[in-house]
Design a protein around this motif. Sequence first.
Motif, PDB file in Angstrom:
ATOM      1  N   THR A 356       8.993 -54.981  46.422  1.00 21.51           N
ATOM      2  CA  THR A 356       7.822 -54.896  45.478  1.00 21.51           C
ATOM      3  C   THR A 356       6.571 -55.122  46.484  1.00 21.51           C
ATOM      4  O   THR A 356       5.529 -54.024  46.173  1.00 21.51           O
ATOM      5  N   THR A 357       6.570 -55.556  47.681  1.00 21.74           N
ATOM      6  CA  THR A 357       5.278 -55.377  48.598  1.00 21.74           C
ATOM      7  C   THR A 357       5.140 -54.169  48.855  1.00 21.74           C
ATOM      8  O   THR A 357       3.985 -53.596  48.881  1.00 21.74           O
ATOM      9  N   SER A 359       6.128 -51.341  47.503  1.00 18.59           N
ATOM     10  CA  SER A 359       5.870 -50.672  46.260  1.00 18.59           C
ATOM     11  C   SER A 359       4.368 -50.538  45.808  1.00 18.59           C
ATOM     12  O   SER A 359       3.546 -49.745  45.754  1.00 18.59           O
ATOM     13  N   LEU A 360       3.843 -52.017  46.116  1.00 16.53           N
ATOM     14  CA  LEU A 360       2.372 -52.134  45.493  1.00 16.53           C
ATOM     15  C   LEU A 360       1.502 -51.473  46.662  1.00 16.53           C
ATOM     16  O   LEU A 360       0.472 -51.138  46.379  1.00 16.53           O
ATOM     17  N   LEU A 361       1.973 -51.635  48.133  1.00 15.07           N
ATOM     18  CA  LEU A 361       1.326 -50.804  49.013  1.00 15.07           C
ATOM     19  C   LEU A 361       1.248 -49.320  48.931  1.00 15.07           C
ATOM     20  O   LEU A 361       0.277 -48.442  48.996  1.00 15.07           O
ATOM     21  N   VAL A 362       2.255 -48.779  48.403  1.00 16.02           N
ATOM     22  CA  VAL A 362       2.253 -47.159  48.063  1.00 16.02           C
ATOM     23  C   VAL A 362       1.486 -46.834  46.980  1.00 16.02           C
ATOM     24  O   VAL A 362       0.786 -45.852  46.822  1.00 16.02           O
ATOM     25  N   LEU A 363       1.456 -47.883  45.959  1.00 16.65           N
ATOM     26  CA  LEU A 363       0.569 -47.555  44.763  1.00 16.65           C
ATOM     27  C   LEU A 363      -0.921 -47.159  45.169  1.00 16.65           C
ATOM     28  O   LEU A 363      -1.389 -46.589  44.258  1.00 16.65           O
ATOM     29  N   ILE A 364      -1.312 -48.195  45.948  1.00 21.87           N
ATOM     30  CA  ILE A 364      -2.868 -48.052  46.281  1.00 21.87           C
ATOM     31  C   ILE A 364      -3.268 -46.524  46.191  1.00 21.87           C
ATOM     32  O   ILE A 364      -4.340 -46.015  45.706  1.00 21.87           O
ATOM     33  N   PRO A 365      -2.822 -45.675  47.311  1.00 20.76           N
ATOM     34  CA  PRO A 365      -3.324 -44.319  47.479  1.00 20.76           C
ATOM     35  C   PRO A 365      -2.715 -43.237  46.586  1.00 20.76           C
ATOM     36  O   PRO A 365      -3.090 -42.112  46.604  1.00 20.76           O
TER      37      PRO A 365
END
Length: 482
Positions: A356-357, A359-365
């Motif tokens: 989850t962590t 995935s949230l980082l990939v979501l940003i850019p």
Amino acid sequence: MCQDGLRRMATVTMDAETEKLSLKREIGLIGAVSLIAGSMIGSGIFMCPQSVLSNVGSPGASLVIWACCGLLAIMGSLCFAELGTVIQESGGEYVYILRTSGPFLAFMLIFNSVLLKGPAGVAGVALSFAQYAVAPFYLDCAPPVRVVKCVAAAAIILLATVNCLNVRWSISVQIVFTLAKVLSLVGIVIGGVVMLIKGHTDNFEGSFANTTVGISPIGIAFYQGLWAYGGWNNLNSVTEELKRPEVNLPRALLIAVPMVTVLYLLVNVSYLTVLTPSEMMSTSTVAVTWGNKVLGSWGWTMSVAAALSAFGCLNGKFFSGGRVCFVAAREGHMPGILAMAHVHRLTPSPALIFTTTISLLVLIPGDFQSIVNYLGFSRWFFYAITMISGLLYLKIKKPELPRPYRVPILLPILVLVAAVFLVLAPIIDDPQIEYLYVTAFMMSGVLVYVPCIHYKLCPGVLEKLTVFMQILLEVVPADKNL
């Protein structure tokens, strides 16, 4: 070939539970079909038809691409059905490569899966969910990017929580949302049939006019179409939680993947019946545009249907993706804390929190189209390796292994040829620097494997962190006390 892996594989084939204690077997045939179909039917059929059409240029060619993608998914699923009945362990292609080719190639796969392929897939589906979820609130303009990404992040966190709390809850979510999304697609098919009966066939005249012929556009069109079919191998990631895998694994695949293929073809025919090619290629939410023309003031319901579909797909990705990370940690290729499960809930919560962590980082850019293209490139690279070092090797070198289900050797060869084409197509015809970046990242796993896995030069602080997290999360090693 890893001889220890072969001996272990033979043991697992005879009795999967004598090698190590697995998570509880909670998934029956209905749950298995729902997991596959629910993971496949998601954002793709609502986000990718316009991209496939724009790349190949004509309605007829786009339908051919969708049919070929479905055929490739069916062939791949049949190959994975044999692999899953020979090696009855969770982990999908990771564990198949580990048991047949040893730890190096397996680590390269899991490194990319955990840090690139899995999180990118979650982020892509979450973005499509958010795009459709907020569409009814922005009827006259495109929704702000920040709003879309915040909604996507909220969906990721919610489903991660559900999967951490209870396996049955996550399976129940999958079954309910699979039913909802199948009904939504059936509704689109019925709407298209009604329009065809009324004589709306103009868009199919000269179906192959203006077709774009080229290796790169066809390859990119396949990436977009295969994104919609992604998830056909998700059940192989949770084999240890499947009841009677030797029976239910191939049966579920044979039910779910052809069903989804037929639905996708009929939905695309419905889209093309209602919308002109230019209308399809100019919209980012094709289902909403279709709904506005067919359903009028009720067109907003298509936004809801597409959002629900993506939400169910996202749940399936969490359920299987967390298990792959869990299995890799159990094999020593990830930090030990990720191989632990909650003492009461028997869910791999540390692995789910970790994925989850990321995935949230990939979501940003991230943006949807880039995620789909680069994910397709890396995904089919490792499918090719799985066909070579997994199924083909076992068929040729280990024909004596028990096989409750088998496919002709021609099938994995055809999948291998298709995978090689999909990896090379965008590079040969229209090379882009981004593919070099993706390749460099994929190969960078060597820099981690040599010191951390091969020479085991991990710092002692990692052990202290593991103990702290174990107490905090109330988890224990998966092969003890479960």
